[in-house]
Design a protein around this motif. Sequence first.
Motif, PDB file in Angstrom:
ATOM      1  N   HIS A   1       0.720  -1.470   0.170  1.00 50.40           N
ATOM      2  CA  HIS A   1       0.132  -0.506  -0.149  1.00 50.40           C
ATOM      3  C   HIS A   1       0.860   1.237   0.100  1.00 50.40           C
ATOM      4  CE1 HIS A   1      -3.832  -2.423   1.167  1.00 50.40           C
ATOM      5  NE2 HIS A   1      -3.299  -3.216   1.571  1.00 50.40           N
ATOM      6  N   ALA A   2       1.856   1.288  -0.123  1.00 52.22           N
ATOM      7  CA  ALA A   2       3.436   2.123   0.397  1.00 52.22           C
ATOM      8  C   ALA A   2       2.453   3.130   0.728  1.00 52.22           C
ATOM      9  CB  ALA A   2       2.857   2.948  -1.438  1.00 52.22           C
ATOM     10  N   HIS A   3       2.033   2.580   2.335  1.00 54.01           N
ATOM     11  CA  HIS A   3       2.331   3.281   3.521  1.00 54.01           C
ATOM     12  C   HIS A   3       3.424   3.638   4.517  1.00 54.01           C
ATOM     13  CE1 HIS A   3      -0.373   4.177   7.216  1.00 54.01           C
ATOM     14  NE2 HIS A   3       0.098   3.564   7.124  1.00 54.01           N
ATOM     15  N   PRO A   4       4.031   4.530   4.840  1.00 47.89           N
ATOM     16  CA  PRO A   4       5.084   4.052   5.614  1.00 47.89           C
ATOM     17  C   PRO A   4       4.530   4.310   6.832  1.00 47.89           C
ATOM     18  CG  PRO A   4       4.367   6.843   4.853  1.00 47.89           C
ATOM     19  CD  PRO A   4       3.815   5.308   3.952  1.00 47.89           C
ATOM     20  N   PHE A   5       5.535   4.126   7.605  1.00 46.33           N
ATOM     21  CA  PHE A   5       5.186   3.896   9.565  1.00 46.33           C
ATOM     22  C   PHE A   5       6.283   3.381  10.275  1.00 46.33           C
ATOM     23  CE2 PHE A   5       6.329  -0.314   8.180  1.00 46.33           C
ATOM     24  CZ  PHE A   5       6.118  -1.113   9.618  1.00 46.33           C
ATOM     25  N   THR A   6       6.250   4.085  11.646  1.00 47.58           N
ATOM     26  CA  THR A   6       7.977   4.685  12.286  1.00 47.58           C
ATOM     27  C   THR A   6       7.185   3.660  13.931  1.00 47.58           C
ATOM     28  OG1 THR A   6       8.025   6.204  11.318  1.00 47.58           O
ATOM     29  CG2 THR A   6       8.680   5.421  14.367  1.00 47.58           C
ATOM     30  N   LYS A   7       8.115   2.608  13.962  1.00 48.70           N
ATOM     31  CA  LYS A   7       8.069   1.757  15.638  1.00 48.70           C
ATOM     32  C   LYS A   7       9.154   2.138  16.230  1.00 48.70           C
ATOM     33  CE  LYS A   7       6.992  -3.062  16.918  1.00 48.70           C
ATOM     34  NZ  LYS A   7       6.487  -4.343  16.081  1.00 48.70           N
ATOM     35  N   ARG A   8       9.022   2.846  17.677  1.00 53.07           N
ATOM     36  CA  ARG A   8       9.261   2.819  19.087  1.00 53.07           C
ATOM     37  C   ARG A   8       9.739   1.270  19.254  1.00 53.07           C
ATOM     38  NH1 ARG A   8      11.238   7.616  16.823  1.00 53.07           N
ATOM     39  NH2 ARG A   8       9.069   8.860  17.005  1.00 53.07           N
ATOM     40  N   GLU A   9      11.122   1.724  20.413  1.00 51.12           N
ATOM     41  CA  GLU A   9      11.210   0.920  20.808  1.00 51.12           C
ATOM     42  C   GLU A   9      11.322  -0.479  20.692  1.00 51.12           C
ATOM     43  OE1 GLU A   9      10.534   1.566  24.913  1.00 51.12           O
ATOM     44  OE2 GLU A   9      11.327   4.261  25.106  1.00 51.12           O
ATOM     45  N   ALA A  10      11.665  -0.770  19.479  1.00 49.80           N
ATOM     46  CA  ALA A  10      11.112  -2.409  19.380  1.00 49.80           C
ATOM     47  C   ALA A  10      12.077  -2.774  19.547  1.00 49.80           C
ATOM     48  CB  ALA A  10      11.596  -2.072  17.396  1.00 49.80           C
ATOM     49  N   GLN A  11      11.907  -4.686  19.632  1.00 50.25           N
ATOM     50  CA  GLN A  11      13.667  -5.850  20.392  1.00 50.25           C
ATOM     51  C   GLN A  11      13.922  -5.854  18.847  1.00 50.25           C
ATOM     52  OE1 GLN A  11      14.243  -5.353  23.375  1.00 50.25           O
ATOM     53  NE2 GLN A  11      14.125  -3.327  23.653  1.00 50.25           N
ATOM     54  N   LEU A  12      15.116  -6.105  18.633  1.00 51.65           N
ATOM     55  CA  LEU A  12      15.758  -6.886  17.680  1.00 51.65           C
ATOM     56  C   LEU A  12      16.475  -8.000  18.534  1.00 51.65           C
ATOM     57  CD1 LEU A  12      16.871  -4.384  14.838  1.00 51.65           C
ATOM     58  CD2 LEU A  12      14.317  -5.147  14.959  1.00 51.65           C
ATOM     59  N   THR A  13      16.495  -8.778  17.412  1.00 50.64           N
ATOM     60  CA  THR A  13      17.800 -10.141  17.963  1.00 50.64           C
ATOM     61  C   THR A  13      18.639 -10.378  16.882  1.00 50.64           C
ATOM     62  OG1 THR A  13      16.089 -10.749  19.209  1.00 50.64           O
ATOM     63  CG2 THR A  13      18.647 -11.643  19.026  1.00 50.64           C
ATOM     64  N   SER A  14      19.625  -9.860  16.358  1.00 49.73           N
ATOM     65  CA  SER A  14      20.935 -10.057  15.672  1.00 49.73           C
ATOM     66  C   SER A  14      21.082 -11.126  15.366  1.00 49.73           C
ATOM     67  CB  SER A  14      21.940  -9.147  16.030  1.00 49.73           C
ATOM     68  OG  SER A  14      22.866 -10.228  16.697  1.00 49.73           O
ATOM     69  N   LEU A  15      21.875 -11.371  14.178  1.00 48.80           N
ATOM     70  CA  LEU A  15      22.096 -13.036  13.848  1.00 48.80           C
ATOM     71  C   LEU A  15      23.380 -13.664  14.883  1.00 48.80           C
ATOM     72  CD1 LEU A  15      23.104 -13.083  10.552  1.00 48.80           C
ATOM     73  CD2 LEU A  15      20.918 -14.539  11.498  1.00 48.80           C
ATOM     74  N   ALA A  16      24.398 -12.558  15.767  1.00 45.46           N
ATOM     75  CA  ALA A  16      24.866 -12.915  16.781  1.00 45.46           C
ATOM     76  C   ALA A  16      24.127 -13.203  18.482  1.00 45.46           C
ATOM     77  CB  ALA A  16      25.937 -11.680  17.007  1.00 45.46           C
ATOM     78  N   GLY A  17      22.821 -12.940  18.129  1.00 48.57           N
ATOM     79  CA  GLY A  17      22.561 -13.376  19.511  1.00 48.57           C
ATOM     80  C   GLY A  17      21.960 -11.916  20.363  1.00 48.57           C
ATOM     81  N   GLN A  18      22.233 -10.898  19.950  1.00 40.18           N
ATOM     82  CA  GLN A  18      22.501  -9.795  20.386  1.00 40.18           C
ATOM     83  C   GLN A  18      21.502  -9.258  20.633  1.00 40.18           C
ATOM     84  OE1 GLN A  18      24.870  -6.609  19.330  1.00 40.18           O
ATOM     85  NE2 GLN A  18      24.629  -5.094  21.295  1.00 40.18           N
ATOM     86  N   SER A  19      20.543  -8.566  21.513  1.00 42.77           N
ATOM     87  CA  SER A  19      19.208  -7.878  21.632  1.00 42.77           C
ATOM     88  C   SER A  19      19.554  -6.722  21.878  1.00 42.77           C
ATOM     89  CB  SER A  19      18.804  -8.450  22.835  1.00 42.77           C
ATOM     90  OG  SER A  19      17.427  -8.104  23.251  1.00 42.77           O
ATOM     91  N   LEU A  20      18.682  -5.783  20.689  1.00 41.11           N
ATOM     92  CA  LEU A  20      18.852  -4.537  20.544  1.00 41.11           C
ATOM     93  C   LEU A  20      17.410  -3.777  20.737  1.00 41.11           C
ATOM     94  CD1 LEU A  20      20.407  -4.467  16.891  1.00 41.11           C
ATOM     95  CD2 LEU A  20      21.779  -4.062  19.492  1.00 41.11           C
ATOM     96  N   THR A  21      17.394  -2.914  21.197  1.00 42.84           N
ATOM     97  CA  THR A  21      17.053  -1.996  21.714  1.00 42.84           C
ATOM     98  C   THR A  21      16.085  -0.775  20.285  1.00 42.84           C
ATOM     99  OG1 THR A  21      15.637  -2.509  23.530  1.00 42.84           O
ATOM    100  CG2 THR A  21      14.416  -0.513  23.230  1.00 42.84           C
TER     101      THR A  21
END
Length: 361
Positions: A71-91
Motif C-alpha cells: 500500500h506504499a504506506h510509511p510507518f514508524t515503530k518505537r522501542e522495537a526489540q531486535l535480535t541480531s544473528l549473533a544473538g545480541q538483543s537491540l532496542t
Amino acid sequence: MTSNDALHRLLLDNLTTATILLDGELRLEYMNPAAEMLLAVSGQRSHGQFISELFTESPEALTSLRHAVAHAHPFTKREAQLTSLAGQSLTVDYAVTPIINRGETLLLLEVHPRDRLMRITKEEAQLSKQETTKLLVRGLAHEIKNPLGGIRGAAQLLSRELPDESLKDYTNVIIEEADRLRNLVDRMLGSNKLPSLSMTNIHEVVERVCNLVDAESEGRIILVRDYDPSIPELLIDREQMIQAVLNIVRNAMQALNGQNDQRLGRITLRTRTIRQFTIGHTRHRLVCKLEIIDNGPGIPADLQETMFYPMVSGRPDGTGLGLAITQTIISQHQGLIECESHPGHTAFSIFLPLESGAASS
C-alpha cells in the motif's frame, strides 16, 4: 553507475544513521556501514538475503513491512526489540519509507539504536537518586548524632554519681548503644577519606576477594574465574576497590547459602574490555568491565530499583549499607555499577575507565 549515483552512495555510506534498503520481497538491496556495525553483518555478503536472515523481530513486524510494500504506506515503530544473528538483543526505533522505483516498491529503513540512550537516561536517574539520598542521609545523620552525644555524655556523668557499682551496668548499656548508633550513622555517611590512587591490576583485586570468600565459604560455593589477561592496569584505590567488590560477592554468597534447593552455589567473576563506552556524559575509548554473576534466587523485583539506597536490604539481618558503599566507591572512581537479576541469575557489572588519569575524587 553515474556520478550522481556515486554521490548518493557516498552520502549514505557516511551517514551515522543505520540505513537499510529492501526490495519488494523484503530482501536486502543495500545497507550502509552504520547498519553493518549495528547488526554485526556484512552488507555485501548479505545482499539478497531475506530480512529475517539479518535480524529477527516479531511476526507482526513482517506483516507491517509487507503492508507497507503493498500500500506504499510509511510507518514508524518505537522501542522495537531486535535480535541480531549473533544473538545480541537491540532496542531500536525505526522508520519505514516506501520508495517507488521503475514500478517496483522498495522499503527504506532508518534504524536508530535506543539502548545507549536508555542506559544513559537510567544512569542519570540513578545518579540523581544517589545524590538526593546522600543529602537526606547527611541531614538525618546530623540530627541523630547531636542528641546521641548529649545522651552519651549524660550517661557518663550519671555513672560517676551512682553509689552502687552494679547500677553502672545500666549506664554502660546506654553508652554502648549510643556508640553503636554513632558507628551505624558513620557507616551510612561513608568514608570521608579520599581514594589513594595507584596503578593496579584489576585481577589483583579480584583474586584478593576470591581468597577471602574461599576462606569464608569453606568450599560450599564454586568460584569461577574468567579473566582477560590483556587488561592494562587501572588508576584506582586498591583497598577501596577490594571492599567494593567484596560487598557484592558476599551478598551473592549469602543469597546462595540461603537457597532452599540443593544446587551448588556458583559465583563467576569475569573481566573484559569494552571500547567506546559512555559513563555519565563522558565517552571513554576503553573501559574495564568486571562482572560478578551468581546462580542464586535473584533479587526481588521490588528491591531492584532501591537496592543501592542505604538501609535497604533483602535480608532480615542485613544492614543495607554494602551496596550503597560500593556505589559510592565506584562513583569516586568515575565508574558505573549496574545490575540485572532474575531467578537463577544475578549479574552486577562494574565499569571503570582505563584511560590514565580518568579516576578522581
